[in-house]
Design an enzyme around this catalytic site. Structure first.
Site, PDB file in Angstrom:
ATOM      1  N   ASP A   1      37.987  37.684  40.365  1.00  0.00           N
ATOM      2  CA  ASP A   1      38.249  36.573  39.308  1.00  0.00           C
ATOM      3  C   ASP A   1      38.945  36.998  38.329  1.00  0.00           C
ATOM      4  O   ASP A   1      38.829  36.388  37.023  1.00  0.00           O
ATOM      5  CB  ASP A   1      37.179  35.566  39.031  1.00  0.00           C
ATOM      6  CG  ASP A   1      36.355  35.277  40.309  1.00  0.00           C
ATOM      7  OD1 ASP A   1      37.004  34.959  41.503  1.00  0.00           O
ATOM      8  OD2 ASP A   1      35.106  35.526  40.678  1.00  0.00           O
TER       9      ASP A   1
ATOM     10  N   GLY B   1      41.845  37.264  37.535  1.00  0.00           N
ATOM     11  CA  GLY B   1      43.237  36.607  37.359  1.00  0.00           C
ATOM     12  C   GLY B   1      44.336  37.586  38.105  1.00  0.00           C
ATOM     13  O   GLY B   1      45.322  37.654  37.661  1.00  0.00           O
ATOM     14  N   LYS B   2      43.989  38.263  38.982  1.00  0.00           N
ATOM     15  CA  LYS B   2      44.646  39.094  39.694  1.00  0.00           C
ATOM     16  C   LYS B   2      46.014  38.239  40.400  1.00  0.00           C
ATOM     17  O   LYS B   2      46.852  38.721  40.475  1.00  0.00           O
ATOM     18  CB  LYS B   2      43.922  39.654  41.156  1.00  0.00           C
ATOM     19  CG  LYS B   2      43.222  40.790  40.705  1.00  0.00           C
ATOM     20  CD  LYS B   2      42.397  41.546  41.915  1.00  0.00           C
ATOM     21  CE  LYS B   2      41.522  40.439  42.715  1.00  0.00           C
ATOM     22  NZ  LYS B   2      40.342  40.030  42.319  1.00  0.00           N
TER      23      LYS B   2
ATOM     24  N   GLY C   1      39.867  34.038  46.401  1.00  0.00           N
ATOM     25  CA  GLY C   1      40.436  32.819  46.070  1.00  0.00           C
ATOM     26  C   GLY C   1      41.532  33.243  44.991  1.00  0.00           C
ATOM     27  O   GLY C   1      40.971  33.677  43.828  1.00  0.00           O
ATOM     28  N   HIS C   2      42.604  33.083  45.116  1.00  0.00           N
ATOM     29  CA  HIS C   2      43.730  33.286  44.310  1.00  0.00           C
ATOM     30  C   HIS C   2      44.507  32.267  43.744  1.00  0.00           C
ATOM     31  O   HIS C   2      44.895  31.467  44.625  1.00  0.00           O
ATOM     32  CB  HIS C   2      44.878  34.299  44.608  1.00  0.00           C
ATOM     33  CG  HIS C   2      44.191  35.649  45.141  1.00  0.00           C
ATOM     34  ND1 HIS C   2      45.070  36.827  45.950  1.00  0.00           N
ATOM     35  CD2 HIS C   2      43.325  36.420  44.625  1.00  0.00           C
ATOM     36  CE1 HIS C   2      44.204  37.697  46.039  1.00  0.00           C
ATOM     37  NE2 HIS C   2      43.487  37.691  45.302  1.00  0.00           N
TER      38      HIS C   2
ATOM     39  N   ARG D   1      31.109  48.550  66.126  1.00  0.00           N
ATOM     40  CA  ARG D   1      31.994  48.490  67.463  1.00  0.00           C
ATOM     41  C   ARG D   1      32.071  47.468  68.612  1.00  0.00           C
ATOM     42  O   ARG D   1      32.081  47.498  69.612  1.00  0.00           O
ATOM     43  CB  ARG D   1      31.973  49.948  67.827  1.00  0.00           C
ATOM     44  CG  ARG D   1      32.437  51.127  67.037  1.00  0.00           C
ATOM     45  CD  ARG D   1      31.963  52.325  67.146  1.00  0.00           C
ATOM     46  NE  ARG D   1      30.608  52.263  67.176  1.00  0.00           N
ATOM     47  CZ  ARG D   1      29.672  53.267  67.465  1.00  0.00           C
ATOM     48  NH1 ARG D   1      30.332  54.309  67.725  1.00  0.00           N
ATOM     49  NH2 ARG D   1      28.413  53.284  66.952  1.00  0.00           N
TER      50      ARG D   1
ATOM     51  N   GLN E   1      38.837  40.389  45.902  1.00  0.00           N
ATOM     52  CA  GLN E   1      37.615  40.977  45.329  1.00  0.00           C
ATOM     53  C   GLN E   1      37.939  42.106  44.199  1.00  0.00           C
ATOM     54  O   GLN E   1      38.881  42.015  43.628  1.00  0.00           O
ATOM     55  CB  GLN E   1      36.558  41.551  46.412  1.00  0.00           C
ATOM     56  CG  GLN E   1      35.993  40.385  47.228  1.00  0.00           C
ATOM     57  CD  GLN E   1      37.052  40.130  48.348  1.00  0.00           C
ATOM     58  OE1 GLN E   1      37.454  40.927  48.916  1.00  0.00           O
ATOM     59  NE2 GLN E   1      37.181  38.894  48.724  1.00  0.00           N
TER      60      GLN E   1
ATOM     61  N   PRO F   1      29.689  27.763  38.727  1.00  0.00           N
ATOM     62  CA  PRO F   1      29.840  28.383  37.449  1.00  0.00           C
ATOM     63  C   PRO F   1      29.980  29.835  37.409  1.00  0.00           C
ATOM     64  O   PRO F   1      28.849  30.322  37.867  1.00  0.00           O
ATOM     65  CB  PRO F   1      28.802  27.623  36.833  1.00  0.00           C
ATOM     66  CG  PRO F   1      27.977  26.608  37.455  1.00  0.00           C
ATOM     67  CD  PRO F   1      28.484  27.095  38.903  1.00  0.00           C
TER      68      PRO F   1
ATOM     69  N   GLY G   1      47.509  32.844  28.845  1.00  0.00           N
ATOM     70  CA  GLY G   1      47.355  31.500  29.155  1.00  0.00           C
ATOM     71  C   GLY G   1      47.712  31.558  30.722  1.00  0.00           C
ATOM     72  O   GLY G   1      47.763  32.459  31.521  1.00  0.00           O
TER      73      GLY G   1
HETATM   74  P1  IMP Z   1      30.724  38.004  50.705  1.00  0.00           P
HETATM   75  O1  IMP Z   1      31.981  38.701  50.030  1.00  0.00           O
HETATM   76  O2  IMP Z   1      30.797  36.509  50.772  1.00  0.00           O
HETATM   77  O3  IMP Z   1      29.858  38.493  51.514  1.00  0.00           O
HETATM   78  O4  IMP Z   1      30.022  37.843  49.015  1.00  0.00           O
HETATM   79  C1  IMP Z   1      29.383  39.099  48.397  1.00  0.00           C
HETATM   80  C2  IMP Z   1      29.182  39.015  46.999  1.00  0.00           C
HETATM   81  O5  IMP Z   1      30.795  39.244  46.613  1.00  0.00           O
HETATM   82  C3  IMP Z   1      28.888  37.486  46.472  1.00  0.00           C
HETATM   83  O6  IMP Z   1      28.542  38.093  45.047  1.00  0.00           O
HETATM   84  C4  IMP Z   1      30.135  37.102  46.176  1.00  0.00           C
HETATM   85  O7  IMP Z   1      30.257  35.904  45.265  1.00  0.00           O
HETATM   86  C5  IMP Z   1      31.101  38.070  45.779  1.00  0.00           C
HETATM   87  N1  IMP Z   1      32.614  37.715  46.121  1.00  0.00           N
HETATM   88  C6  IMP Z   1      33.054  37.822  47.271  1.00  0.00           C
HETATM   89  N2  IMP Z   1      34.755  37.565  47.221  1.00  0.00           N
HETATM   90  C7  IMP Z   1      34.774  37.314  46.093  1.00  0.00           C
HETATM   91  C8  IMP Z   1      35.840  36.861  45.118  1.00  0.00           C
HETATM   92  O8  IMP Z   1      36.921  36.920  45.666  1.00  0.00           O
HETATM   93  N3  IMP Z   1      35.797  37.014  43.614  1.00  0.00           N
HETATM   94  C9  IMP Z   1      34.590  37.008  43.128  1.00  0.00           C
HETATM   95  N4  IMP Z   1      33.367  37.388  43.762  1.00  0.00           N
HETATM   96  C10 IMP Z   1      33.628  37.276  45.141  1.00  0.00           C
END
Ligand code: IMP
Length: 424
Positions: free
Chosen positions: A13, A15-16, A40-41, A142, A223, A303, A415
Site C-alpha cells: 500500500d 502507492g505503487k 489492490g492498486h 505439486r 504486495q 483501517p 497528492g
Molecule cells: P494473504 O496474502 O491474503 O495471504 O495475506 C497475508 C498478509 O499479507 C496479510 O497481512 C495481508 O494483509 C497482507 N497483504 C496481502 N496483500 C497485500 C497488499 O496488496 N497490500 C498490503 N498487504 C497485503
C-alpha cells in the site's frame, strides 16, 4: 527500450499503483508476476479512479500488452468480475494474456484460508481471505490446478475432482467444516475456463520477444518486500516473492533483461494485518496520519496501522531488491504535524544498536526504534512539481532519507492524482 520493475519497500500500500501508472503510460508491455487478487492498486487517471486487483495497470492504455505471468495465482470468478466491471467502463481486454502455468484459486482454497486463520486463533496472520496461501501450498506440493487445466474441461474435471475430494476430507475431518459441492463447483469453473480461454498465451515467450524487439516493459509488483515469504516478517507475510528477483521467476525471464528497479515507500509507514511494526503509532499522531492519508485497505477496507518512516526497513528493501531508485509517496500527508520522526536504527533489549533489519521475529522482538527528529511543515505542497520549490524542511527530510537508505529518491508523491508528483 527499457525493462523496469516497481516494487513495494514496506508492507504494501505504498502507492505503487500511481508510480506504476505513470510508468505504464510509457510502456508497451506491463507484466504482473506474483500474488493474486489480494493486491489492490488504486489508480487515478483522466478524472476517474480505478481499483485494480489482478489486471495489470497497462489496461488503461488500449495499445499496451498486459501480461499475467506463471507466478500469479488467479481466482477465475474474481478476474471475470474485474474484466466485466472495467469493460463496462469502456476498457478493452484485447491485449490481455495469461500464462497457462498460472495456478488457479479454487473455492476450497478460500474456505481453507478462512478455516486455518480461525484455527490459529489470536495467532492468525490477518490474511485477505482470498485463498492465496492455500493455493501456493498446493503449487509447491505439486498438486495445484493451472490455467491450462482450467481451459481443458476433461483434464480439469479429473484433476479438480481428485483435489477437491482431498480438500473436502480436510475441511470436514480436520476443521469440522462443511463439505463443498464438488460437481457444482467443477461445472461452474469449467464455465469460467470457457470465458477465459481466449487470454491464454505463454507470457515467458511474449516478454522475451518484446525485450528482443526493443519494447519498453514494466514489471508491476504486488504486495511488498516486508511481506515476502523469505525476506519479510515471517510468518506475517504473503505466500509469494514480491521482491525484484520474484519478477524473473514469476514471468519466466532472466535477470539480465532488467534495467532499473524502483522501490516505492511512503513518507511514513503503514501495515494491514498482524505482525510486528517497530515504528507503529498508537496515538493521536497515528490517527492524524491515517485520516489525512485515507489509510483504509483497498481489498478489505480495514483501517491501516500507521507509524513513522523506518529507514532500517527501507534500507533492507534497497539491499534485497537491488533498488536503483526510491519513490517517496504521500509526503503531503505529513503536513500539519509539529515534528517528524524517522527511525534510523533499532536498540536491542541489551542496549546494543543495530542498523540491519533482523532476520527473525525473535530477534526483532524487544527492539525499539532510535529516532531522529525533523521540524514539521504546514505549507500545502500538493501543487508543487519541482523539487527546488519544496519547503526547505521537506528537502532536508528527503535528503536525509536518501542518505539513510543509501538510495537516490527519483520521485516524490504530493497528492493522489497522477500528476501530483515531483520527478527528479
Ligand atoms: P494473504 O496474502 O491474503 O495471504 O495475506 C497475508 C498478509 O499479507 C496479510 O497481512 C495481508 O494483509 C497482507 N497483504 C496481502 N496483500 C497485500 C497488499 O496488496 N497490500 C498490503 N498487504 C497485503
Amino acid at each position: 527500450m527499457s525493462a523496469n520493475i516497481v516494487i513495494g519497500t514496506q508492507w504494501g500500500d505504498e502507492g505503487k499503483g500511481k508510480v506504476i501508472d505513470i510508468l505504464a503510460s510509457r510502456a508497451d508491455v506491463v507484466v504482473r508476476s506474483q500474488g493474486g487478487n489480494n493486491a489492490g492498486h488504486t489508480v487515478a487517471a483522466n478524472g476517474e479512479t480505478y481499483k485494480l486487483h489482478l489486471i495489470p495497470s497497462g489496461i488503461l492504455y488500449k495499445d499496451t500488452l498486459c501480461l499475467i505471468g506463471a507466478g500469479v495465482v488467479m481466482d477465475p470468478k474474481d478476474i471475470l468480475g474485474e474484466i466485466a466491471d472495467l469493460s463496462a467502463r469502456g476498457l478493452s481486454f484485447d491485449n490481455l494474456k495469461i500464462d497457462p502455468r498460472a495456478h488457479i484459486i479454487m473455492p476450497w482454497h478460500i474456505a481453507l484460508d478462512g478455516l486455518s486463520e480461525k484455527f490459529r486463533g489470536n495467532k492468525d496472520i490477518g490474511t485477505t481471505h482470498r485463498g492465496i496461501g492455500p493455493t501456493y501450498m498446493d503449487k509447491y506440493e505439486r498438486s495445484g490446478l493451472r490455467f491450462y487445466d482450467l481451459i481443458h474441461p476433461d483434464i480439469f474435471r479429473e484433476k479438480a475432482l481428485s483435489a477437491g475430494k482431498l480438500k473436502n476430507a480436510i475441511i470436514t475431518n480436520v476443521y469440522g467444516g462443511e463439505a463443498l459441492d464438488l460437481d457444482a463447483i467443477i461445472d461452474e469453473y469449467i464455465g469460467y475456463g470457457k470465458q477465459l480461454a481466449k487470454y491464454c498465451a505463454d507470457v515467458s515467450v511474449l516478454t522475451y520477444e518484446a525485450a528482443k524487439a526493443g519494447k519498453t516493459i514494466l514489471f508491476e509488483g504486488a504486495q511488498a518486500t516486508l511481506l515476502d515469504i523469505d525476506y519479510g516478517t515471517y510468518p506475517y507475510v504473503t505466500s509469494s516473492h514480491p521482491v525484484s528477483a520474484g519478477v524473473c521467476v514469476g514471468t519466466g525471464v532472466g535477470p539480465k533483461i532488467i534495467d532499473d528497479i524502483y522501490g516505492v515507500a511512503k513518507a511514513y509507514t503503514t501495515r494491514v494485518g498482524k505482525g510486528p511494526f517497530p515504528t507503529e503509532l498508537d496515538d493521536e499522531c497515528g490517527d492524524y496520519i491515517r485520516n489525512n492519508g485515507h489509510e483504509f485497505g483497498t481489498v478489505t477496507g480495514r483501517p491501516r496501522r500507521t507509524g513513522w518512516f523506518d529507514a532500517v526497513i527501507v534500507r533492507h528493501a534497497v539491499r534485497v531488491n537491488g533498488l536503483s531508485y526510491l519513490v517517496i509517496n504521500k509526503l503531503d500527508t505529513l503536513g500539519g504535524l509539529d515534528t517528524l520522526k524517522v527511525c534510523v536504527a533499532y536498540k536491542r533489549p541489551d542496549g546494543t544498536v543495530i542498523k540491519d533489519f533482523p532476520a527473525t521475529l525473535e530477534e526483532l522482538e524487544g527492539c525499539t526504534p532510535v529516532y531522529e527528529e525533523f521540524p514539521g511543515f504546514t505549507e500545502d505542497i500538493s501543487g508543487i512539481r519541482r523539487y527546488e520549490d519544496l519547503p526547505e524542511v521537506c528537502r532536508s527530510y528527503i535528503a536525509r532519507l536518501e542518505e539513510l537508505c543509501e538510495c537516490p529518491v527519483k520521485m516524490i508523491g504530493v497528492g493522489p492524482e497522477r500528476d501530483q508528483v515531483i520527478e527528479r
